[in-house]
Scaffold this motif. Structure first.
Motif, short mmCIF file in Angstrom:
data_model
loop_
_atom_site.label_atom_id
_atom_site.label_comp_id
_atom_site.label_asym_id
_atom_site.label_seq_id
_atom_site.Cartn_x
_atom_site.Cartn_y
_atom_site.Cartn_z
N ASN A 108 -15.54 -60.10 16.11
CA ASN A 108 -16.54 -59.50 16.14
C ASN A 108 -17.53 -60.28 14.96
OD1 ASN A 108 -18.81 -57.88 16.77
ND2 ASN A 108 -17.85 -55.98 15.60
N ARG A 136 -22.49 -60.40 21.94
CA ARG A 136 -22.14 -58.99 22.45
C ARG A 136 -23.17 -58.11 22.04
NH1 ARG A 136 -18.02 -54.70 19.81
NH2 ARG A 136 -17.53 -53.73 21.47
N GLN A 177 -24.63 -56.15 25.47
CA GLN A 177 -24.82 -54.51 25.64
C GLN A 177 -26.21 -53.98 25.61
OE1 GLN A 177 -22.48 -53.56 21.96
NE2 GLN A 177 -20.52 -53.33 23.27
N PRO A 188 -22.15 -51.45 31.57
CA PRO A 188 -20.79 -51.85 32.21
C PRO A 188 -20.86 -51.46 33.79
CG PRO A 188 -20.44 -50.66 30.13
CD PRO A 188 -21.83 -50.79 30.58
N ARG A 215 -9.46 -57.95 22.02
CA ARG A 215 -10.58 -57.90 22.99
C ARG A 215 -11.67 -57.11 22.40
NH1 ARG A 215 -9.46 -59.15 28.30
NH2 ARG A 215 -6.96 -59.12 28.63
N PRO A 216 -12.89 -57.37 22.78
CA PRO A 216 -14.09 -56.53 22.03
C PRO A 216 -13.84 -55.07 22.22
CG PRO A 216 -15.05 -58.33 23.60
CD PRO A 216 -13.37 -58.13 23.80
N ASN A 217 -13.31 -54.49 23.25
CA ASN A 217 -13.07 -53.08 23.50
C ASN A 217 -11.71 -52.51 22.75
OD1 ASN A 217 -11.03 -54.27 25.16
ND2 ASN A 217 -11.80 -53.03 26.99
N ASN A 257 -18.63 -55.90 31.03
CA ASN A 257 -17.63 -55.06 30.93
C ASN A 257 -17.01 -54.85 29.53
OD1 ASN A 257 -18.25 -54.05 33.33
ND2 ASN A 257 -16.80 -55.43 34.43
N ASP A 258 -17.27 -55.82 28.51
CA ASP A 258 -16.67 -55.46 27.36
C ASP A 258 -15.05 -55.96 27.22
OD1 ASP A 258 -17.47 -55.20 24.59
OD2 ASP A 258 -16.81 -53.36 24.12
N LYS A 259 -14.87 -56.80 28.27
CA LYS A 259 -13.40 -57.30 28.12
C LYS A 259 -13.01 -58.67 27.40
CE LYS A 259 -11.88 -54.11 31.00
NZ LYS A 259 -10.65 -53.58 30.94
N TRP A 288 -14.97 -61.82 24.59
CA TRP A 288 -16.06 -62.42 23.81
C TRP A 288 -16.89 -63.75 24.53
CZ3 TRP A 288 -16.97 -59.06 19.71
CH2 TRP A 288 -15.73 -58.53 19.38
#
Length: 268
Positions: free
Chosen positions: A77, A85, A89, A94, A154-156, A207-209, A211
């Motif tokens: 991040n 990201r 967003q 998502p 992962r981002p999430n 889906n924030d899966k 980068w």
């Protein structure tokens, strides 16, 4: 008088031959013992091509750049990853992850549909299936090996298998095969397949899966796997059409799982 003129003429010819011996006599050509004249047509023998014009360089150049870029910008991040990201967003919400799992096989569905429609591909169906299997093996081995080595979160925060994106690699592998098989017929087949693959990359970020570095590198791994599969494919099986006896179709196994089914109808 006549005898005198003949004598003078003979003397002149002898004198001319002494001054110009090359014209007075013809020497036989020497034996070509050194093979100097082995190429009488003057056609130059082809030398080795520069490395940047070789098939290997053309196969690995673009995907290597993509993988290198992804590796350099894989900073979690931070930097470009954080900016990308934040932008995604703000612009998108998502969506169902079932789309991610389904879209990765759509290029293969396009490949099967176009082949069944009668469009002649670069390879016959057995060789195409062999190339797909080889490309899948290369892609799975390389991406999952790098995933465990990179240990990128992962981002999430779901796990540490973010880099590179396996979904994106799968989609771009399939798209590259579609492009290679039908590019001699129409470039639009490849455009459609790569559009689907790019949509998969976008969905993984939405889906924030993953980068942005993950999906760029994943696309590189997918393209590279396809190129290496073709570059290493030597068993052509005669390159003869075997008819419409092999088909592929998407399959759903419940609980959100999806895949591909391969059907073979042997001919008599």
């Amino acid at each position: 008088m006549r005898s005198f003129l003949i004598t003078r003429f003979a003397a002149a010819m002898l004198l001319f031959g002494a001054v110009h011996p090359a014209r007075a006599q013809v020497n036989p050509a020497p034996t070509d013992t050194t093979k100097k004249y082995a190429n009488p047509g003057g056609v130059s023998t082809p030398g080795s091509k520069p490395f940047f014009k070789s098939k290997l360089f053309k196969a690995v150049a673009i995907p290597t750049v993509m993988i290198t870029y992804g590796a350099i910008t894989a900073q979690g991040n931070a930097g470009i990853n954080r900016d990308a990201r934040t932008f995604v967003q703000k612009q998108f919400r998502p969506v169902s992850t079932n789309l991610d799992n389904t879209f990765i096989f759509l290029p293969y569905l396009e490949l099967g549909a176009v082949a069944l429609a009668g469009v002649e591909s670069r390879n016959d169906r057995i060789n195409t299936v062999l190339i797909i299997l080889k490309g899948e093996a290369i892609m799975l081995a390389s991406t999952f090996a790098v995933k465990y080595l990179a240990n990128e979160t992962r981002p999430n925060g779901a796990d540490n298998l973010s880099f590179p994106s396996g979904h994106t690699a799968q989609a771009f592998l399939a798209a590259s095969i579609v492009h290679t098989e039908f590019r001699d017929k129409s470039q639009w087949y490849g455009v459609g397949a790569y559009t689907i693959a790019t949509s998969v990359a976008a969905l993984r970020m939405i889906n924030d899966k993953h980068w942005q570095s993950d999906v760029v590198a994943g696309a590189g791994f997918g393209i590279l796997s396809a190129h290496l599969a073709y570059l290493s494919h030597r068993n052509r099986w005669g390159r003869k059409s075997i008819g419409r006896d092999i088909s592929m179709a998407p399959a759903y196994f419940g609980s959100g799982a999806s895949g591909m089914t391969l059907t073979w109808r042997p001919t008599k």
